[in-house]
Design an enzyme around this catalytic site. Structure first.
Site, short mmCIF file in Angstrom:
data_model
loop_
_atom_site.label_atom_id
_atom_site.label_comp_id
_atom_site.label_asym_id
_atom_site.label_seq_id
_atom_site.Cartn_x
_atom_site.Cartn_y
_atom_site.Cartn_z
N ARG A 386 0.86 -1.19 0.00
CA ARG A 386 0.00 0.00 0.00
C ARG A 386 0.89 1.24 0.00
O ARG A 386 1.75 1.39 0.86
CB ARG A 386 -0.91 0.04 1.23
CG ARG A 386 -1.86 -1.13 1.38
CD ARG A 386 -2.81 -0.92 2.56
NE ARG A 386 -3.46 -2.15 2.97
CZ ARG A 386 -4.56 -2.66 2.43
NH1 ARG A 386 -5.13 -2.03 1.41
NH2 ARG A 386 -5.09 -3.79 2.88
N HIS A 446 2.77 -10.04 0.65
CA HIS A 446 2.45 -9.16 1.77
C HIS A 446 3.71 -8.74 2.53
O HIS A 446 3.63 -7.87 3.41
CB HIS A 446 1.47 -9.90 2.71
CG HIS A 446 0.91 -9.04 3.80
ND1 HIS A 446 1.23 -9.22 5.14
CD2 HIS A 446 0.04 -8.01 3.76
CE1 HIS A 446 0.57 -8.34 5.87
NE2 HIS A 446 -0.15 -7.59 5.07
#
Length: 697
Positions: A386, A446
Site C-alpha cells: 500500500r 504481503h
C-alpha cells in the site's frame, strides 16, 4: 517437522469465532470514542474509524459468511463451532447493539462540544443569516455535484453505489400536480463524496457552527424539486454495502493490470450484504425501497440513526481547537543515524531499528533518495503493498530508474481496497521504465522488504530494510511499525532469494536466517514453540512473548495451548482478532492476552522466544492467520544485534505493562480495562518518552 498437536479433550469452546472476535475489537475502538479522557474531536474521529471498520467488515467478512450460508454449507469446522446462518444472525444483532451505543456516544460528544461553543445544527435550526450562506454554498458547490434520480416512475431501480450515502426523498403530491400518476413519488439524492461532509458556517460571536452536508441538502430540497407541486416532502438516509470480493477475468489476452482494473470497476455491482436505514423512515417508503433493491433475509438489515457513513467523522474539522486534539509530538530521530550524512556508510557499520511513528519515517525515504543518486548503486528491489496517495517512495524509485538504476518493484495489485491506487502507480512506474513484477500466482505478496545493491571495492555489497508495515508515509504517522536497516550480508542474500522466487516461483528457495511464507513459517514457528516446551520440561528457562494484529489459525492456537499445558508462560498482545481463549484450566491457564487501542493503530508483529536465556527475536509482516502462514509471501526477519534485541524487549515490556489503554482479552468478552495499583502507564505515551530518553542519554 513437528507432529500435529491433538485436540484438547473435554474443553468446550476451544476457539473464539473470528468474526465475533473482530467485532469485539471494533467495540474497543468504540470505547475510545466514548472515553471522556480522549480529546473531544479525537472522539469524533474514533467514531469514524469504528464506522469505516464496519463497512470493510461487511464488504469482506460478512459477504464471505453469506456466500457460505447461501451455498447450503454449515461451515462449523472453520467458523469456531457456529453455523454460517446462526453467525449471520449473531453478527447482525451485535452490530445493531453497537450502532445503538455509537449513537448514544455521538449524542454525548455533541453535548460536550456545545460546552466548548461548537454547535452541530440541522436544517431546522438554521438562522436567516445562515440560510443565506447555505443557499449560496449550495448553488456554488453542491448543486453542480448532485445526482438526483426520480425513482417512482422508473421500471428498473438504479444500481446504488457501494457504501455511498443516499437521501431517500418522499413527496406527497398536490392534487393539481399532473406530473406523476401516483400521488406519492420517490427520488434518490446521492450525497457527493467530492464535497466535505462537514460545512463550517460563519461564526456568531464566540460560537462556531457546523452543518452536515446531508442537512444542508435537506434545507435546500425546495430548490432541488421546485418544478413539482407537493404537499409535503421528507428525506431519510439509506446506505447499501456490497460484497467486495474481486472476480478476476481469466482472459489470457489481457494484462494483469487490465484484469484487476476491470474487476475493481465491477465491484460496484457486487451483491448487497448490508442495508442501513434511518429508523424514523415511514414503513411504506422502507418497503418500497427494499422491494426495489432486492434486499433479502440473508442481508444484514440495520436500523440506524439520521446519519450514515459516519466514517466521515475521521475528517471532522479541527476548527483551530488544538486543545480538543491530541498533543502533537514530532517524530524523533533514530539515535546515531544521521539524516545529514550518508545512510549507506552508517548502516554499513551497524544495524538500526526504526519504530514509527515515535521515530521519523524519513529515514526510509532518505535511503531510497540517496540510492537514486548514488553512482555506486546499481540495483533497487522493493515490495509494495500500500502506497500513500502522494508517495515519495514511488517518486524516489522513478528517480532511480531515470538515473539508470535497475529498479524492480513487486507491487501487489490485489491489496484490498487499494487496488485502484496501486494500479495508478503501477502504470506510472511502468511508463518510467521501472520493472514491475505482479506477484506469484495464487499468493498475495504481503512482505515488506527492500534490497539495494552497491559496488564497493569492485564487489557487490547489499543493503536492506525490512518492515512490519507498509512503505507508506501517511500511515507511518498513525500506525506503529518496526523497520530494520541492515547490511548483514547473510540476511541481504536471503532477501535477494525472495525476489528470485518472485521471478522463478517453481523453485522453492532455502533459508537459514529468514523465515518465509508460504513454505516455512508454520513449521518454523511450531519448532520455536516446541523448543520452549522442551526447555520447560528440562528445567531450563522458557517463555513466549508475541505481539500480533490477529491470531486466528486454529492449529497455531493448538500449539500454543500445548505449550501452556507444559507450563510455558505466554504473553500475547493482540490488537484485533484473537480466536485463542486464554486462562482456561487444563488448556490455556499459562496464557495471558491483552489488546491495546489508543491514539495510534498498533501494527507491529514481534516474536520473542526465551530459548533457555538466549532469546531469539524476530520482526515480521505475518500474523498468525492461515492466509499469512500458508497463502501469502511473508518475511519474518531475525534480529541479531544485541542492542536492538534489548530495545525490542523494552518496547514489548512497556506495552505489556500498560494499565490505561490495555484491555484484558478473556472468556467474558467484556473488553475490561486492565486496572492495578501500579503507577499509571499509558504505553504509547511512555514509548515516546523512552525514545526521547535514548536521545538525551
Amino acid at each position: 517437522m513437528v507432529e500435529k498437536t491433538q485436540t484438547i479433550p473435554n474443553v468446550e469452546n476451544q476457539y473464539r469465532n473470528r468474526e465475533l472476535s473482530w467485532l469485539q475489537f471494533n467495540a474497543r475502538v468504540l470505547q475510545e470514542a466514548g472515553d471522556p479522557t480522549v480529546p473531544l474531536i479525537e472522539r469524533f474521529r474514533f467514531l469514524g474509524i469504528f464506522s469505516n471498520n464496519l463497512d470493510e467488515f461487511f464488504k469482506v467478512r460478512y459477504a464471505t459468511i453469506k456466500r457460505i450460508a447461501e451455498a447450503g454449507k454449515g461451515g462449523r469446522s472453520f467458523l469456531g463451532g457456529i453455523s454460517a446462518k446462526d453467525l449471520l444472525e449473531e453478527i447482525t444483532q451485535t452490530v445493531i447493539e453497537q450502532q445503538a451505543t455509537s449513537l448514544r456516544i455521538l449524542s454525548k460528544i455533541e453535548t460536550e462540544l456545545q460546552k466548548e461553543n461548537i454547535y452541530i445544527i440541522d436544517e431546522k435550526e438554521v438562522t436567516p443569516a445562515q440560510s443565506k450562506f447555505i443557499s449560496d454554498y449550495f448553488i456554488r458547490k453542491v448543486s453542480p455535484a448532485l445526482v438526483t434520480i426520480m425513482i417512482g416512475e422508473l421500471e428498473q431501480f438504479p444500481s446504488l453505489k457501494d457504501s455511498a450515502a443516499y437521501l431517500a426523498v418522499k413527496m406527497v403530491m398536490s392534487k393539481e400536480d399532473e406530473t406523476f400518476e401516483e400521488k406519492i413519488n420517490y427520488a434518490l439524492i446521492e450525497i457527493p463524496r467530492i464535497i466535505d461532509r462537514f460545512v463550517v458556517l460563519p461564526p456568531e460571536g464566540d460560537r462556531q457552527y457546523i452543518i452536515l452536508l446531508d442537512d444542508l441538502i435537506r434545507h435546500c430540497l425546495q430548490n432541488i424539486f421546485s418544478i413539482f407541486k407537493y404537499k409535503s416532502i421528507s428525506a431519510h438516509m439509506i446506505k447499501i454495502t456490497r460484497d467486495a470480493e474481486l472476480d478476476i477475468d481469466s482472459d489470457l489476452s489481457k494484462s494483469f493490470i487490465d484484469k484487476i482494473s476491470k474487476s475493481v470497476k465491477n465491484r460496484s455491482a457486487g451483491d448487497p450484504v448490508r442495508f442501513v436505514y434511518d429508523k424514523s423512515i415511514d414503513q411504506k417508503t422502507l418497503r418500497f425501497l427494499m422491494d426495489k433493491m432486492g434486499i433479502d433475509t440473508t442481508d444484514s438489515i440495520i436500523p440506524g440513526g439520521r446519519y450514515h457513513n459516519r466514517r466521515d467523522y475521521m475528517d471532522f474539522p479541527s476548527l483551530g481547537r488544538e486543545d480538543l486534539l491530541y498533543e502533537r509530538k514530532d517524530p524523533l530521530p533514530v539515535p546515531g543515524l544521521n539524516l545529514q550524512g550518508s545512510l549507506f556508510e552508517q548502516i554499513a557499520e551497524k544495524d538500526y531499528l526504526l519504530y514509527a511513528p515515535y521515530q521519523s519515517f524519513s529515514y526510509v525515504v532518505k535511503l531510497l533518495r540517496e540510492a537514486a543518486l548514488d553512482p555506486k548503486v546499481t540495483t533497487i528491489k522493493i515490495t509494495i503493498y500500500r502506497l500513500a496517495e502522494v508517495s515519495h517512495i514511488a517518486s524516489s524509485l522513478i528517480n532511480a530508474a531515470k538515473n539508470g538504476k535497475e529498479v524492480t518493484v513487486q507491487i501487489e495489485l490485489q491489496a484490498r481496497f487499494d487496488e485502484a491506487a496501486n494500479i495508478k502507480y503501477a502504470e506510472q512506474m511502468q511508463s518510467e521504465n521501472v520493472r514491475l513484477i505482479f506477484g506469484v500466482s495464487g499468493l498475495k505478496v504481503h512482505c515488506k522488504a527492500c534490497l539495494i545493491e552497491r559496488i564497493e571495492k569492485e564487489k557487490i555489497k547489499r543493503y536492506a530494510f525490512v518492515s512490519t508495515g507498509n512503505f507508506n508515509e501517511s500511515t507511518a504517522r498513525i500506525y506503529t511499525d518496526y523497520t530494520l536497516f541492515t547490511s548483514n550480508q547473510k540476511i541481504c542474500k536471503e532477501i535477494n532469494r525472495v525476489f528470485d522466487f518472485f521471478e522463478v516461483n517453481y523453485k522453492i528457495k532455502k533459508y537459514r536466517h529468514l523465515i518465509v511464507s508460504p513454505h516455512y513459517t508454520r513449521n518454523a514457528i511450531y519448532s520455536l514453540i516446541e523448543t520452549e516446551i522442551q526447555n520447560r520440561r528440562n528445567g531450563l528457562s522458557s517463555g513466549i512473548k508475541l505481539k500480533l494484529n490477529s491470531l486466528s489459525d486454529f492449529k497455531m492456537i493448538d500449539k500454543l495451548y500445548e505449550a501452556s499445558r507444559a507450563g510455558v508462560e505466554i504473553q500475547l498482545i493482540v490488537r484485533g482478532i484473537c480466536c485463542l481463549v486464554p486462562g482456561v484450566k487444563g488448556m490455556s491457564e499459562n496464557i495471558k492476552v491483552i489488546s491495546i487501542v489508543d491514539k495510534y493503530l498498533e501494527h507491529p508483529r514481534l516474536f520473542i522466544f526465551n530459548n533457555a536465556g538466549s532469546p531469539k527475536m524476530y520482526i515480521s509482516s505475518a500474523d498468525f492467520m492461515g492466509r499469512n502462514l500458508d497463502n501469502r509471501v511473508e518475511i519474518t526477519c531475525p534480529i541479531y544485534n544485541t542492542e536492538i534485541q534489548q530495545e525490542l524487549l523494552d518496547t514489548f515490556e512497556i506495552s505489556w505493562n500498560d494499565n490505561v489503554k490495555a484491555r484484558i482479552v478473556s472468556d467474558k468478552l467484556d473488553n475490561a480495562y486492565r486496572k492495578n495499583s501500579k503507577e499509571r502507564l499509558r504505553s504509547q505515551f511512555k514509548l515516546y518518552d523512552y525514545y526521547l530518553d535514548k536521545l538525551n542519554g
